[in-house]
Design a protein around this motif. Structure first.
Motif, PDB file in Angstrom:
ATOM      1  N   GLY A 168       0.829  -1.201   0.000  1.00  0.00           N
ATOM      2  CA  GLY A 168       0.000   0.000   0.000  1.00  0.00           C
ATOM      3  C   GLY A 168       0.857   1.242   0.000  1.00  0.00           C
ATOM      4  N   ASP A 169       0.231   2.362  -0.297  1.00  0.00           N
ATOM      5  CA  ASP A 169       0.968   3.631  -0.249  1.00  0.00           C
ATOM      6  C   ASP A 169       1.418   3.948   1.166  1.00  0.00           C
ATOM      7  OD1 ASP A 169       0.689   4.019  -2.970  1.00  0.00           O
ATOM      8  OD2 ASP A 169      -1.152   5.191  -2.764  1.00  0.00           O
ATOM      9  N   SER A 170       0.642   3.480   2.157  1.00  0.00           N
ATOM     10  CA  SER A 170       0.984   3.688   3.564  1.00  0.00           C
ATOM     11  C   SER A 170       0.970   2.344   4.278  1.00  0.00           C
ATOM     12  CB  SER A 170      -0.029   4.619   4.232  1.00  0.00           C
ATOM     13  OG  SER A 170      -1.304   3.976   4.306  1.00  0.00           O
ATOM     14  N   ARG A 171       1.549   2.303   5.476  1.00  0.00           N
ATOM     15  CA  ARG A 171       1.550   1.063   6.253  1.00  0.00           C
ATOM     16  C   ARG A 171       0.134   0.626   6.571  1.00  0.00           C
ATOM     17  NH1 ARG A 171       1.818  -0.767  11.732  1.00  0.00           N
ATOM     18  NH2 ARG A 171       3.159  -2.628  11.922  1.00  0.00           N
ATOM     19  N   ASP A 172      -0.729   1.552   6.930  1.00  0.00           N
ATOM     20  CA  ASP A 172      -2.083   1.164   7.308  1.00  0.00           C
ATOM     21  C   ASP A 172      -2.871   0.643   6.112  1.00  0.00           C
ATOM     22  OD1 ASP A 172      -3.525   0.968   9.798  1.00  0.00           O
ATOM     23  OD2 ASP A 172      -5.024   2.294   8.886  1.00  0.00           O
ATOM     24  N   GLU A 173      -2.634   1.206   4.941  1.00  0.00           N
ATOM     25  CA  GLU A 173      -3.306   0.683   3.751  1.00  0.00           C
ATOM     26  C   GLU A 173      -2.849  -0.745   3.472  1.00  0.00           C
ATOM     27  OE1 GLU A 173      -4.389   2.916  -0.133  1.00  0.00           O
ATOM     28  OE2 GLU A 173      -2.411   2.008  -0.520  1.00  0.00           O
ATOM     29  N   ALA A 174      -1.549  -0.996   3.578  1.00  0.00           N
ATOM     30  CA  ALA A 174      -1.035  -2.353   3.387  1.00  0.00           C
ATOM     31  C   ALA A 174      -1.627  -3.299   4.429  1.00  0.00           C
ATOM     32  CB  ALA A 174       0.484  -2.353   3.476  1.00  0.00           C
ATOM     33  N   ARG A 175      -1.730  -2.837   5.673  1.00  0.00           N
ATOM     34  CA  ARG A 175      -2.276  -3.676   6.755  1.00  0.00           C
ATOM     35  C   ARG A 175      -3.745  -4.021   6.485  1.00  0.00           C
ATOM     36  NH1 ARG A 175      -4.916  -3.093  11.657  1.00  0.00           N
ATOM     37  NH2 ARG A 175      -5.301  -0.902  11.150  1.00  0.00           N
TER      38      ARG A 175
END
Length: 638
Positions: free
Chosen positions: A394-401
């Motif tokens: 993801g663009d950010s860690r939370d998006e990847a999570r």
């Protein structure tokens, strides 16, 4: 260094992964397989395949002569070892060279040096790489080790110099236990690796496990491709890996990267390698070890760098320079990986064996699944229980999570238990979501998670199974007139569900549509899709990261189930009996260990589930047994 055909000396998902990159670069590939893997996915993907022996690893994937013979028979002029098995075996690298076959990996001397925790630590100290204070001397006498342990102080880490995976490793918090733990670690090291050398280190409390991906070529260039955080571990085995680390900033990345490159230069490294560090809460880091191979978790580095690391390995092996300079390496976005295992976390992470009845890996934006599975495969006890790796970017860690949680829950695996519920719970945990998880996470903050307890089968799954029983036919069908009682069993549980037409009595559950692998149902007014399949007398249903298997019991005699307290000790998985302690006529009490079996590199004690007298013993040490095979029968005491 020119080559045309690559033999992959491995199996499972990593063999499939190597085949994909090799094919993309125009190379022909050869798969090897044991008799147990004849129908495996990697065998189907390769251009050619050779059976190299019986299922035990020592007779197949660890058999150097059989692997080199497969090279000769197929004309393979290069070998990719993957990871595990012989990937860090210097003798194998030398044997390949002796047979005129290119080993796609570092020089044998680098493998041998970095394979010794004792010698590699000395080399790293000489290269100026930060190391944990400790003892790595040649004098391995008990007196010296005990004296050095007291000098280092507590908490103390005892490590086997050879091998890995947590074997031969002990943490000592009590000075009175030093001698006993040294003896225990030495015995395990000797048994596991044939080498009882130990090193001692100061235990770093609540560290992060951060590793640096390095690459070297035959022209003397060495660079790093950033870090991976592998702090979420169980018994020193990684569970979740991510890149970049939430604890590493640009300045720390530069310092750790420089140390890792110095470590690689010190052993004249060529190819892909990983330098592992312990990172303290104060930002201080220490050399842990170097893995002289591709890592299981390499996909997260590939996703944040946009590079194919297997392709890099092949290009370097062919004598080409590294594709990028250090200045050209850029990290973009965030990637997280989890390891899908055939294991039951609610029962002490007991490995699971059985058929893969249905396998549908998740897909979608930012989702990648590396696997070696096909529907119909049989998961046995001979190899590591890791089935696949589920990765999200993801663009950010939370998006990847978030994407990874969805991918874990959307992955369909029916036929045997897995750890998806455990993985989803980790990814949702506030400590992990905040990026604060250390190597102590699973044993501390996560210890009370409901995911570590057996999940009851939800009411709506019982109801859907009963409705499917009517729908499926072939022994699952009975009259639909009036109220229809349907008796089902799931594990040790048994329940009667009352059907009224297309509804379930006292539950708001309706079956709306059903095809061969997915049903649509309305539960409490909410419409959802549920993967399902049926094989033999068992019907499987999945709801997110929960799954359950159901057997029809409506027309079966009462008390047909043998549950807890039955007196029947069954093998929990396919495996080998290594010890039988029970004797016919022996008086036992609930909890007594009566047999020990080994499966998937782990030992499992089988304990009496009731008080009584041993009535029959049906196995002996050395026997190969199947899952659910009755090994010991106890006549219960009234």
């Amino acid at each position: 260094m020119s080559f045309e055909k690559i033999l992959i000396a491995n199996r499972g998902e990593i063999a499939c992964r190597v085949i994909a990159s090799a094919r993309a670069l125009g190379y022909r590939t050869v798969a090897v397989y044991s008799q147990a893997d004849a129908l495996a996915r990697h065998v189907q993907l390769a251009d050619e395949a050779v059976c190299i022996g019986a299922p035990p690893s020592a007779r197949s994937y660890l058999n150097i002569d059989a692997l080199l013979d497969a090279c000769r028979r197929t004309g393979a002029d290069a070998v990719h070892p993957g990871y595990g098995f012989l990937s860090e075996n210097a003798d194998f690298a030398e044997a390949c060279a002796g047979a005129g076959v290119l080993f796609i990996g570092p020089p044998a001397a680098a493998i041998r040096l970095m394979g010794s925790k004792r010698l590699s630590k000395i080399a790293m100290q000489d290269a100026g790489v930060p190391c944990v204070p400790g003892y790595q001397g040649e004098d391995q006498s008990d007196d010296t080790l005990i004296r050095e342990a007291r000098r280092i102080g507590l908490p103390l880490m005892i490590k086997a110099s050879a091998g890995g995976g947590g074997r031969g490793m002990r943490v000592v918090d009590d000075a009175d236990q030093i001698a006993a733990q040294l003896k225990s670690a030495r015995q395990e090291a000797k048994s596991s690796f044939g080498n009882d050398e130990l090193i001692l280190e100061r235990a770093v409390t609540r560290p992060r496990h951060v590793e640096i991906q390095v690459f070297g070529d035959t022209l003397g260039n060495v660079i790093h491709l950033g870090e991976r955080d592998c702090s979420v571990q169980r018994r020193h085995q990684k569970v979740v890996e991510e890149a970049p680390s939430p604890a590493v900033d640009e300045a720390l990345r530069a310092r750790m990267g420089e140390a890792a490159v110095n470590a690689a230069r010190a052993c004249h490294y060529v190819g892909a390698g990983t330098v592992e560090f312990l990172l303290g809460e104060d930002g201080e880091f220490f050399f842990l070890e170097m893995n002289t191979r591709l890592q299981v978790e390499h996909p997260v580095t590939e996703l944040v760098t946009g590079q194919d690391l297997v392709a890099w390995q092949l290009k370097v092996a062919a004598g080409e320079p590294l594709p990028l300079t250090q200045e050209q390496v850029a990290l973009t976005g965030h990637a997280i990986e989890v390891r899908l295992y055939a294991e039951d976390p609610a029962r002490g992470y007991l490995p699971q064996t059985g058929p893969v009845l249905d396998w549908r890996p998740a897909s979608g934006a930012g989702v990648r699944v590396d696997h070696g599975l096909v529907a119909g495969a049989e998961i046995g006890s001979h190899y590591d229980p890791m089935l696949a790796k589920i990765i999200a970017f993801g663009d950010s860690r939370d998006e990847a999570r978030r994407r990874l949680i969805r991918a874990v829950e959307d992955t369909v695996l029916l036929g045997l238990d897995d750890n998806r519920r455990f993985l989803a719970a980790i990814l949702r945990h506030p400590e992990f979501a905040a990026g604060r998880a250390t190597t102590a996470f699973i044993g501390s903050e996560f210890a009370g998670s409901p995911a570590l307890a057996e999940a009851p089968v939800a009411d709506h799954l019982w109801a859907l199974a009963a409705l499917l029983q009517r729908h499926a036919g072939d022994g699952w069908h009975s009259s639909a007139l009036g109220t229809q009682p349907v008796v089902l069993a799931s594990g040790d549980q048994e329940r009667t569900v009352h059907l009224q037409g297309q509804r379930v009595e006292d539950l708001d559950v309706r079956l709306l549509a059903c095809d061969q692998d997915t049903l649509v149902a309305e539960v409490n007014g909410v419409r959802r899709r549920y993967p399902w399949c049926r094989r033999g007398d068992t019907l499987w249903l999945q709801d997110g990261d929960h799954r359950a298997g159901f057997q029809a019991r409506t027309h079966r005699a009462p008390n047909a189930l043998n549950g807890a307290g039955s007196g029947l000790l069954r093998a929990p998985m396919d495996g080998a009996v290594i010890e039988v302690l029970a004797r016919v006529g022996q008086s036992v009490v609930r909890g007594d260990t009566l047999a020990v079996i080994e499966a998937m590199k782990m030992e499992h004690a089988l304990k009496a589930d009731c008080d009584g007298q041993v009535d029959a013993v049906n196995a002996a040490a050395g026997d190969q047994v199947k899952r659910q095979q009755i090994l010991v029968t106890i006549a219960a005491r009234e």
